[in-house]
Design a protein around this motif. Structure first.
Motif, PDB file in Angstrom:
ATOM      1  N   ASP A  32       0.830  -1.196   0.000  1.00 24.51           N
ATOM      2  CA  ASP A  32       0.000   0.000   0.000  1.00 24.51           C
ATOM      3  C   ASP A  32       0.869   1.251   0.000  1.00 24.51           C
ATOM      4  O   ASP A  32       2.092   1.195   0.152  1.00 24.51           O
ATOM      5  CB  ASP A  32      -0.983  -0.011   1.173  1.00 24.51           C
ATOM      6  CG  ASP A  32      -0.292   0.010   2.532  1.00 24.51           C
ATOM      7  OD1 ASP A  32       0.867   0.441   2.614  1.00 24.51           O
ATOM      8  OD2 ASP A  32      -0.920  -0.397   3.523  1.00 24.51           O
ATOM      9  N   LYS A 161      -3.665  13.467  -1.976  1.00 22.20           N
ATOM     10  CA  LYS A 161      -4.903  13.486  -2.752  1.00 22.20           C
ATOM     11  C   LYS A 161      -4.916  14.654  -3.736  1.00 22.20           C
ATOM     12  O   LYS A 161      -5.646  14.608  -4.733  1.00 22.20           O
ATOM     13  CB  LYS A 161      -6.104  13.587  -1.814  1.00 22.20           C
ATOM     14  CG  LYS A 161      -6.289  12.381  -0.909  1.00 22.20           C
ATOM     15  CD  LYS A 161      -7.472  12.580   0.021  1.00 22.20           C
ATOM     16  CE  LYS A 161      -7.625  11.416   0.997  1.00 22.20           C
ATOM     17  NZ  LYS A 161      -8.754  11.637   1.946  1.00 22.20           N
ATOM     18  N   ASP A 246      -2.786  16.859   2.330  1.00 22.02           N
ATOM     19  CA  ASP A 246      -3.980  16.015   2.275  1.00 22.02           C
ATOM     20  C   ASP A 246      -3.614  14.572   1.942  1.00 22.02           C
ATOM     21  O   ASP A 246      -3.959  14.036   0.887  1.00 22.02           O
ATOM     22  CB  ASP A 246      -4.972  16.562   1.235  1.00 22.02           C
ATOM     23  CG  ASP A 246      -6.375  15.963   1.403  1.00 22.02           C
ATOM     24  OD1 ASP A 246      -6.637  15.344   2.452  1.00 22.02           O
ATOM     25  OD2 ASP A 246      -7.183  16.099   0.461  1.00 22.02           O
ATOM     26  N   ASN A 248      -3.466  10.513   1.731  1.00 22.30           N
ATOM     27  CA  ASN A 248      -4.423   9.409   1.657  1.00 22.30           C
ATOM     28  C   ASN A 248      -4.040   8.383   2.715  1.00 22.30           C
ATOM     29  O   ASN A 248      -3.022   7.698   2.591  1.00 22.30           O
ATOM     30  CB  ASN A 248      -4.388   8.789   0.260  1.00 22.30           C
ATOM     31  CG  ASN A 248      -5.361   7.638   0.102  1.00 22.30           C
ATOM     32  OD1 ASN A 248      -6.036   7.240   1.053  1.00 22.30           O
ATOM     33  ND2 ASN A 248      -5.445   7.093  -1.093  1.00 22.30           N
ATOM     34  N   ASP A 250      -5.785   5.711   3.576  1.00 20.71           N
ATOM     35  CA  ASP A 250      -6.427   4.425   3.322  1.00 20.71           C
ATOM     36  C   ASP A 250      -7.581   4.199   4.292  1.00 20.71           C
ATOM     37  O   ASP A 250      -7.748   3.104   4.851  1.00 20.71           O
ATOM     38  CB  ASP A 250      -5.402   3.287   3.428  1.00 20.71           C
ATOM     39  CG  ASP A 250      -5.869   2.017   2.733  1.00 20.71           C
ATOM     40  OD1 ASP A 250      -6.842   2.089   1.966  1.00 20.71           O
ATOM     41  OD2 ASP A 250      -5.255   0.969   2.954  1.00 20.71           O
ATOM     42  N   GLU A 251      -8.385   5.231   4.484  1.00 24.79           N
ATOM     43  CA  GLU A 251      -9.597   5.192   5.305  1.00 24.79           C
ATOM     44  C   GLU A 251      -9.315   4.957   6.785  1.00 24.79           C
ATOM     45  O   GLU A 251     -10.226   4.637   7.553  1.00 24.79           O
ATOM     46  CB  GLU A 251     -10.578   4.132   4.778  1.00 24.79           C
ATOM     47  CG  GLU A 251     -11.045   4.407   3.354  1.00 24.79           C
ATOM     48  CD  GLU A 251     -12.080   3.409   2.878  1.00 24.79           C
ATOM     49  OE1 GLU A 251     -12.354   2.445   3.614  1.00 24.79           O
ATOM     50  OE2 GLU A 251     -12.614   3.603   1.775  1.00 24.79           O
ATOM     51  N   MET A 252      -8.082   5.095   7.215  1.00 26.51           N
ATOM     52  CA  MET A 252      -7.770   5.018   8.641  1.00 26.51           C
ATOM     53  C   MET A 252      -7.878   6.394   9.277  1.00 26.51           C
ATOM     54  O   MET A 252      -7.630   7.420   8.620  1.00 26.51           O
ATOM     55  CB  MET A 252      -6.347   4.475   8.844  1.00 26.51           C
ATOM     56  CG  MET A 252      -6.179   3.013   8.537  1.00 26.51           C
ATOM     57  SD  MET A 252      -4.499   2.402   8.910  1.00 26.51           S
ATOM     58  CE  MET A 252      -3.601   3.070   7.510  1.00 26.51           C
ATOM     59  N   GLU A 253      -8.226   6.410  10.545  1.00 28.55           N
ATOM     60  CA  GLU A 253      -8.156   7.644  11.304  1.00 28.55           C
ATOM     61  C   GLU A 253      -6.683   8.025  11.482  1.00 28.55           C
ATOM     62  O   GLU A 253      -5.811   7.143  11.491  1.00 28.55           O
ATOM     63  CB  GLU A 253      -8.826   7.488  12.665  1.00 28.55           C
ATOM     64  CG  GLU A 253     -10.340   7.308  12.591  1.00 28.55           C
ATOM     65  CD  GLU A 253     -11.029   8.525  11.980  1.00 28.55           C
ATOM     66  OE1 GLU A 253     -10.634   9.668  12.312  1.00 28.55           O
ATOM     67  OE2 GLU A 253     -11.951   8.331  11.162  1.00 28.55           O
ATOM     68  N   GLU A 256      -4.772   6.036  14.070  1.00 28.30           N
ATOM     69  CA  GLU A 256      -4.619   4.643  13.635  1.00 28.30           C
ATOM     70  C   GLU A 256      -3.542   4.538  12.561  1.00 28.30           C
ATOM     71  O   GLU A 256      -2.729   3.602  12.563  1.00 28.30           O
ATOM     72  CB  GLU A 256      -5.957   4.132  13.102  1.00 28.30           C
ATOM     73  CG  GLU A 256      -5.931   2.689  12.637  1.00 28.30           C
ATOM     74  CD  GLU A 256      -7.246   2.260  11.996  1.00 28.30           C
ATOM     75  OE1 GLU A 256      -7.360   1.085  11.611  1.00 28.30           O
ATOM     76  OE2 GLU A 256      -8.158   3.109  11.872  1.00 28.30           O
ATOM     77  N   ALA A 257      -3.535   5.498  11.646  1.00 29.66           N
ATOM     78  CA  ALA A 257      -2.511   5.502  10.608  1.00 29.66           C
ATOM     79  C   ALA A 257      -1.119   5.701  11.196  1.00 29.66           C
ATOM     80  O   ALA A 257      -0.139   5.115  10.718  1.00 29.66           O
ATOM     81  CB  ALA A 257      -2.806   6.598   9.579  1.00 29.66           C
TER      82      ALA A 257
END
Length: 653
Positions: A32, A161, A246, A248, A250-253, A256-257
């Motif tokens: 990723d 992004k 900005d 990305n 990967d939809e983690m907070e 968490e990232a």
């Protein structure tokens, strides 16, 4: 003072690279974006370490939301002169949507992006600035460096992004001074504006007063960086910060990232985190999110990374193996292997990204720069309670071969991309590693030629009661586990002797029920039983017993894996516990309590109470009750171990 603005690159008559082509140069990797960011940026930082410095390189990833004190400056400064069409320049939409999130990758103790700022002037060896900011696909110019294609910088644009980054760097000038540089770069897609012409989709933000956009330098760069709230450089400090706008995640907070990035750093950069030969670690790492530190796991104490550290130390020591190609003759590198009893894994997201799930059976491949290339899986051991780890480091003379075998993301060695004899060298590397792994696994009890027995470690269905040593099986011995198919209940196991006051003798089996209310328990004078005085004047004598809690399991204690059996002593009163350890011989049913000459036996490590405190001694006195205790056992290598716990009452003095 110079007011920085955006400059959009038109196609020159002789042609140029389109932004889409540059963004696609990393291909479609399996890893990723955040993992590639860690790998590529750390390689850049390592290759940029200051020449001759003995100090470690500091590498950090920081994420934050731009606060209200700095947000207006971001919107004012970074939209000046920008194309207004969102499709052509999405940073416009990013700044309108709400809070501004950024991610900065920084290194210190590196040389920074020095050299000329114009590509046509970068004719000497010092060309870090143009290599990172302007040119694409330059070959590496660092001996034994991690990078090879110069495409790694593309990950910064892919992660944003908006396809936009700021580069804040400080370097030394040819005159011996220090210069701060600040420039913005955007990489999106080519376009044709309504006014005509064609544009490559590459944009730069900086000083546009000349014929080529230049970075802000010196005090101007430092002043604008301060307005944006970027991390300043200390006195005489050099290095680079690349700020991704900005990112990305990967939809983690964000928090968490940050944890994921910290774990990813440990898995991909652990060779740079460990000290060896008395030297400090080569790099220091940190991750923060909104000012909160997210610690990097310590590879020496974090399971199962500690197995790879042990394999690395074996590789560098006298137990390491030299691997060679036989025809043509060539030394390839060194290999270290370790095998261990391992508790079941609960893979993290970073481990799953590496296809490491419930079992370690991998060899870490690395070039002389000691940056992880990949974890190559080998044959699985026959039991989930065993594992092995290996480290292969290429010889310096072979570095160029392995470098050419890597894709742009540096995460594999592909022999098919090479000509002979180089392809033969890579193929031989894998063959030698596989041969070493087969030798390692042949010591684990695999069935010998001509034998009808299944492999020792795979025989859990036949020997489910055996507990594996270094290469054995999970489970507990049947006969030592109350309630199992091989257990036989006897009077001595769980009997109450009821002695009426008038008789003083007689024996009645009453099961394992608790004494009646109001009973007064004290130690018996003999026979290893506990005496309970009841209200009717009779005396109940209860034998102490062991209540096993679940099956035994493997767990870590420090850097050692131990076998754990939990148990209770349900009968009240002080009781003496002893460990009963033996080695079971599969196929014969025999058990050995005395080791053969030169062989080892399982050992009791100690008795662990509910607070985690370890008590030594065999036998050892434990107060009966509801508390759960743990017997910790160090299994003998290459055996299957029986565990039993014996108990008796403490005799009155």
């Amino acid at each position: 003072m110079t007011q920085p603005r955006w400059y959009s690159q038109p196609y020159p008559p002789e042609g140029a690279s389109a932004a889409e082509g540059i963004r696609n140069q990393l291909g479609r990797p399996e890893l990723d974006l955040l993992t590639i960011l860690v790998r590529e940026s750390a390689q850049n930082s390592w290759d940029a370490r200051s020449a001759g410095s003995l100090q470690p390189v500091d590498y950090g990833i920081d994420m934050w939301t731009v606060g209200p004190a700095h947000a207006p400056a971001w919107r004012t400064l970074l939209l000046a002169g920008a194309p207004t069409n969102v499709d052509r320049f999405p940073l416009n939409d990013t700044f309108r949507r709400g809070p501004i999130r950024v991610l900065a990758v920084s290194d210190r103790g590196t040389r920074g992006l020095g050299g000329p700022t114009r590509a046509d002037a970068a004719v000497g060896p010092e060309r870090d600035f143009v290599s990172f900011i302007r040119n694409i696909g330059e070959p590496r110019d660092t001996a034994l460096g991690g990078g090879t294609y110069g495409f790694g910088k593309g990950i910064f644009y892919l992660l944003s992004k908006a396809g936009t980054v700021l580069v804040h760097s400080r370097c030394r000038t040819p005159e011996g001074g220090i210069e701060t540089r600040l420039i913005g770069c955007a990489l999106w897609k080519s376009y044709v504006p309504e006014t005509g012409g064609r544009y490559t989709g590459r944009h730069w933000w900086g000083d546009t007063s000349g014929d080529v956009v230049e970075p802000l330098v010196g005090h101007e760069a430092e002043a604008v960086a301060q307005r944006l709230g970027l991390r300043p450089f200390a006195v005489d400090e050099t290095g680079t910060s690349v700020v991704v706008i900005d990112p990305n995640l990967d939809e983690m907070e964000p928090a968490e990232a940050a944890d994921y990035l910290a774990d990813t750093i440990a898995w991909h950069l652990w060779p740079k985190m460990i000290s060896s030969d008395g030297r400090p670690p080569a790099m220091r790492f940190s991750v923060t999110c909104d000012g909160i530190d997210h610690p990097i796991p310590d590879p020496r104490t974090t399971r199962p990374l500690n197995m790879f550290v042990a394999a690395y130390e074996r590789m560098t020591g006298p137990q390491g193996q030299d691997l060679a190609c036989w025809k043509p003759r060539k030394h390839l590198g060194r290999l270290g292997l370790v095998k261990r009893i391992v508790p079941p894994l609960e893979p993290t997201r970073a481990q799953r990204m590496l296809n490491i799930e419930d079992l370690i059976h991998h060899v870490c491949l690395m070039r002389p720069a000691e940056l992880v290339v990949t974890y190559r899986p080998g044959p699985k051991p026959p039991s989930s309670n065993q594992g092995y780890a290996g480290v292969f480091r290429a010889d310096e003379s072979m570095d160029e071969v392995y470098a050419k075998a890597e894709p742009p993301t540096h995460d594999a060695w592909n022999r098919h991309s090479l000509d002979r004899p180089e392809s033969t060298y890579v193929q031989s590397t894998f063959r030698r590693i596989d041969e070493a792994l087969n030798g390692l696994l042949s010591l684990t009890g695999n069935a010998r030629p001509g034998s009808s027995n299944v492999a020792l470690g795979a025989a859990s269905s036949l020997f489910s009661g055996l507990v594996g040593g270094a290469w054995g099986i999970g489970g507990a011995t049947d006969y030592s586990k109350p309630g199992s198919t091989a257990t036989r209940r006897t009077v001595s196991d769980d009997v109450e002797e009821v002695v009426p006051a008038s008789q003083g003798h007689g024996l009645t089996e009453r099961g394992t029920g608790a004494p009646t209310g109001g009973a007064n328990v004290h130690t018996a004078g003999g026979a290893g039983a506990l005496t309970v005085a009841s209200g009717d004047g009779s005396v109940t004598r209860r034998r102490p017993r062991v209540q096993y809690v679940g099956d035994p399991y493997y767990d870590d204690r420090g850097d050692t894996s131990v076998l754990v059996q939990e148990f209770r002593l349900p009968t009240p009163g002080p009781q003496l516990v002893r460990i009963d350890l033996a080695v079971t011989l599969p196929g014969t049913g025999g058990r050995e309590t005395d080791p053969p000459i030169g062989a080892s036996m399982p050992e009791l490590v100690g008795w662990e109470d509910e607070t985690g405190l370890l008590h030594s001694g065999d036998p050892y006195v434990i107060e009966g009750g509801d508390s759960v205790w743990r017997a910790l056992v160090r299994p003998a290598p290459d055996t299957m171990t029986e565990i039993g716990i014996k108990v008796e009452a403490v005799k009155a003095s």
